[in-house]
Every structure is written in C-alpha cells, then in structure tokens.
Design an enzyme around this catalytic site. Structure first.
Site, PDB file in Angstrom:
ATOM      1  CD  GLU A  38     -29.752  10.770  19.196  1.00 43.18           C
ATOM      2  OE1 GLU A  38     -28.520  10.692  20.267  1.00 43.18           O
ATOM      3  OE2 GLU A  38     -29.075  12.144  19.179  1.00 43.18           O
ATOM      4  CE  LYS A 109     -29.692  15.554  20.534  1.00 44.32           C
ATOM      5  NZ  LYS A 109     -28.484  14.626  20.169  1.00 44.32           N
ATOM      6  CB  CYS A 142     -29.032  11.836  23.182  1.00 42.74           C
ATOM      7  SG  CYS A 142     -28.069  11.165  23.724  1.00 42.74           S
TER       8      CYS A 142
HETATM    9  C1  ACM Z   1     -26.684  12.804  22.057  1.00 46.86           C
HETATM   10  O1  ACM Z   1     -27.415  14.297  22.540  1.00 46.86           O
HETATM   11  N1  ACM Z   1     -26.134  12.060  21.611  1.00 46.86           N
HETATM   12  C2  ACM Z   1     -25.475  12.055  23.637  1.00 46.86           C
END
Ligand code: ACM
Length: 263
Positions: A38, A109, A142
């Site tokens: 990420e 995301k 993530c």
């Molecule tokens: C995250 O979502 N970077 C912990």
C-alpha cells in the site's frame, strides 16, 4: 505460474527513489504477477490533506504508474501496487493493476484505517475481478481484511488470487488472511512494508512486514520476516482456486444460508 510480493521500506515523500527502487526489484524477479505494498511510492503517514494532494498522482499521467507500465511491458508481467491517487480534487488510497499492455484497473480502498479517514476520500470503486495472464485477480487494500465481505465478494466474482497491498501495523492480519484463503478457497498475496514512521507527534507507526502468499487450502507458501526488505516468490496453479467443495456435499458458496443472514 510464479507470483511474488515485494516487501519494501519506503522513504516518506521521495516518490522517485521509492518507485525506482521497486522497479529495479521487479526487473530482477522471475514472476508473472508481482504485488507491492500500500502507498508504496509515497510512504504512509501524511500530515494532512495538502501534503497528500501534493504527493498523490493521477493514474493516467503519474510517475509511478508510468514506470510500472514500462517494467510490466519489459517483463511481460502483471503488477499490483498501492499508491496515493489524485482524481481532480479527490485523493484516494488506491491500488492499480498494470500489465504488459498498460493500465488495467484501479481499486480505491473501501475501508479507511484510523487517520486515513482524515485526509483520504472514501473509496468509490466496486470490487472487480480482472484477467492477469492465466489468472483472475481481485484487489483489496490492507484494513479491508477486517471486513470478510471484501474477500468474499471478490471470490464470488471469480477471483482466484486476491492481491492485497498493505501497510500493516496491527499483528492479526497475516493469520487472518489464512482464514480469508480457506473460507473462500482462493490464493492471497499480501505485500507489506517494514520500518517506522514518526511524522505525527505521539503516533509512531511500526509496520510489521510479514508479507505472504497463502493457498486455497490455507497453507502459507512463503512468508517474509518483520524487519527487512524481502522478496517472496511462490509457484502456484490459479486453477486450484476453482475447487469450492470442502466435502462432496459441501460447497462454500452454494451452502451459504442466505435466508438466515442479516446483511
Ligand atoms: C492499514 O489499513 N494500512 C492498516
């Protein structure tokens, strides 16, 4: 098919150096599908919206995507990478899929973690499955791991490999991804980073590494350590993710009691 993660330790804000380091490592790997962490090009801990907007890039014209497309074309490979995406006045924590012929898809995301909520816009892309060579791949980022619906949705759509760029700080995800693999009978590739960021007073973040590839049977095919930059490669057959029966009479999707679920 060989698949790989690249575990990195980016220098916050030095986009050019972070991208070139990753490109150099991709160029050296023998793998058809490579996953980067990420926010691999910028680092993680932004101090605010302005800094994020300054460091983020448009997918169509940005430096990171351009270099990833070049190395994907050179190698005949597919790459999934997390980066800060600017789209007009919006800024997303995104993952891109590029292949030998260019940019294929972008995922923004869905589940923002902690202070990400202060400066990123909430993802607005549906979960999607794409062809990457012989495999069907989906992307999540993530903290999406906490929401089993993300991996389940991708799996129901036919993903054989879930590519999972991450910057993990909590310790639970690597083991949880074994369950995401098992309960959906899919491969997962989590690419994490290592190192520490202390850019916000009182909020030091230590990233846990532990990048890994898991199989539909819940095996950890390769796992990195917690401290160093590392590359992990696994040889897989994506078709193994098509077998969804646990016993001859138990199918992980068809047996779901949707009539009893409250969603
Ligand atoms: C995250 O979502 N970077 C912990």
């Amino acid at each position: 098919m060989k698949v790989a993660f690249i575990q990195t330790c980016p220098e916050f804000g030095d986009v050019k150096a972070n991208v070139e380091a990753a490109v150099k490592r991709i160029a050296r790997i023998d793998a058809e599908l490579v996953v980067l962490p990420e926010l691999f090009s910028t680092g993680y801990q932004f101090r605010g919206r302005k800094e994020l907007l300054d460091l983020s890039e448009e997918v169509s014209s940005g430096y990171a995507v351009k270099r990833l497309k070049e190395v994907a074309a050179d190698k005949g490979a597919w790459i999934v990478a997390g980066l800060a995406e600017r789209a007009g006045r919006k800024a997303y924590n995104s993952a891109v899929l590029v292949g030998p012929k260019g940019h294929i898809g972008t995922y923004r995301k869905a589940h923002l973690f902690w202070d990400e909520k202060k400066y990123f816009d909430k993802g607005n892309t549906p979960f999607m499955v794409y062809k990457a060579g012989k495999a069907r791949v989906g992307m999540m980022i993530c903290f999406d791991w906490v929401f089993p619906e993300a991996a389940r949705t991708l799996s129901l759509m036919g993903a054989e490999i879930i590519c999972h760029p991450s910057n993990l700080v909590l310790p639970f995800c690597p083991d949880a991804m074994i369950t995401r693999s098992l309960e959906n009978r899919v491969f997962t590739i989590s690419a994490n980073r290592v190192g520490t960021e202390t850019r916000v007073k009182g909020k030091a973040l230590k990233f846990i590494g532990t990048s890994q590839v898991t199989s539909p049977m819940g095996e950890v095919l390769v796992r990195a350590g917690r401290v160093r930059e590392q590359t992990g490669v696994a040889e897989i057959d994506p078709r193994d993710a098509r077998a969804k029966n646990i016993t001859p009479t138990n199918h992980i999707f068809k047996d779901r009691r949707k009539d009893l679920f409250r969603l």
